[in-house]
Design an enzyme around this catalytic site. Sequence first.
Site, mmCIF file in Angstrom:
data_model
loop_
_atom_site.group_PDB
_atom_site.id
_atom_site.type_symbol
_atom_site.label_atom_id
_atom_site.label_comp_id
_atom_site.label_asym_id
_atom_site.label_seq_id
_atom_site.Cartn_x
_atom_site.Cartn_y
_atom_site.Cartn_z
ATOM 1 C CB ALA A 131 -0.922 -0.017 1.224
ATOM 2 C CB ALA A 134 3.096 -0.259 5.575
ATOM 3 C CE LYS A 150 0.069 -1.280 7.854
ATOM 4 N NZ LYS A 150 -1.249 -0.861 8.403
ATOM 5 C CG ASP A 285 -9.509 1.743 5.671
ATOM 6 O OD1 ASP A 285 -10.330 2.085 4.801
ATOM 7 O OD2 ASP A 285 -8.319 1.502 5.422
#
Length: 512
Positions: A131, A134, A150, A285
Amino acid sequence: MTTSVTHLWRLLKWGRTLARHGALRGIERDPNTPAPVRRLARVARFGARQPAKPAYADAFQAIGPAAIKLGQTLATRPDLVGEEAAHDLLRLQDQLPPVPFETICAAMEASFGRPPSALFSRIEEMPVGAASIAQVHRAITTDGRQVAVKVLRPGVEDDFTRAIDTYQWAAAQVEGMSREAARLRPRLTVENFRRWTLRELNFRREAASASELAEGMTAEPDFVVPQIDWQRSTAKVLTVEWIDGIKLSNRQALVDAGYDLPRLAQTLVRAFLRQAIADGFFHADMHQGNLFALPGNKIAAIDFGIMGRIDRRARVWLAEILYGLITGNYKRVAEIHFEAGYVPAHHNVAEFATALRAVGEPMRGLPVKDMSIGMMLDGLFSITRDFDMVTQPHLLLLQKTMVMVEGVATSLDPNINLWDSAAPFVREWIRTELGPEAYVADRLIQDVRTLARLPELVRRIEARYPAPGGEPPAPPLKEIEVVRIGGGWRYALVAALSGAAGVAATLAALLR
């Protein structure tokens, strides 16, 4: 400090990219766009070939990581960017080409202060997701557990800092250009974006958010939050347990695996309501890529970088507004908007109730599958200008998440109605929080807290009015009127008369 010339250059460069995707056309045509902004848009698109249909999401994707995040924020603001742009921005995919694995390993070693091999027996080189902020790699810890690692992209913090600096500058210029621009509060929107981004760039904050959400979701056992591996997490590396499920975006795979899709949809809606209304802390989200179906018709969520928080008073107002819209009690919904200060007091409550009815009633006659919270929000945005309603930034994330959750739930069960699913939960929560038992309990708690503060109050009074010291009490003095003499001619006259009286008294004494 960045100069205005630098900010303008960046805006023109970004504007050029927006123009090539036709994304400036709406700004130029909107009658509420300030004239200087319209002129800048014309300069940016000069000579650019524009597609027949604007591609807003593609334009923000082309500009870069910070623009992608800004676009996702603007998707919650149809009042600011227009309904067409906001709808298109909802499809923004936060995906970029991956960073080389060697760079990721170097970043992990710098963050941990030791080689990744000391913590992980194996890390897959190909990321499972890359993304704007990250990328995520599947790994196995030295004690044999499967985890997701991550890692923050190197250099992303500087990129965001530069971009946000220009966003703030531009918002400040626009806000001072017109009353309408000030009502939309672009500076506050950018400031909220800055805060959300700073939280998202700090993985310790994300880990803490996941941990807090997991505690709140104990009441919803069908909604799973992965465990955090705190010993393998830093501000720039986050390690969580691996979720082995099917993405809710893959509807056919869910059907083939035998999942109960309507039940999954109900679980998602109830989990969201629990988070937003009961706890006031919600995953902001919850798109399909962040949600997985697990055996037993459970749902697991990932990516806790963006979280929303609402205080209790706002949650009470929100619950009453939702329930009023569900039941058609527009008068009460209007009253809450005035009590909360969302509508200025100089407007009429009854007129606002009528405007709300114009938004709500058309949906009540539609088939269940066609009734939409997204439609309701669009309708509410359309009346904000008529009633001088300023933007409420603390509700922006909630509005975005409501639309997102409804979209995911509808993709699972086209016949689900978020209103019908929400009504029992909201009704029970209102009864619990606002019923007579809750009123008595709140008063008892308030009175006990007041009593507990009495000793401290007495101490403050004693400090303000101390006990008399060793000096004996003064005798009572005669009250004498004090004449306050001001300046100017009155003061000069009194001084002259006093002087004359003094001279006269002296002469009289000498003549005796």
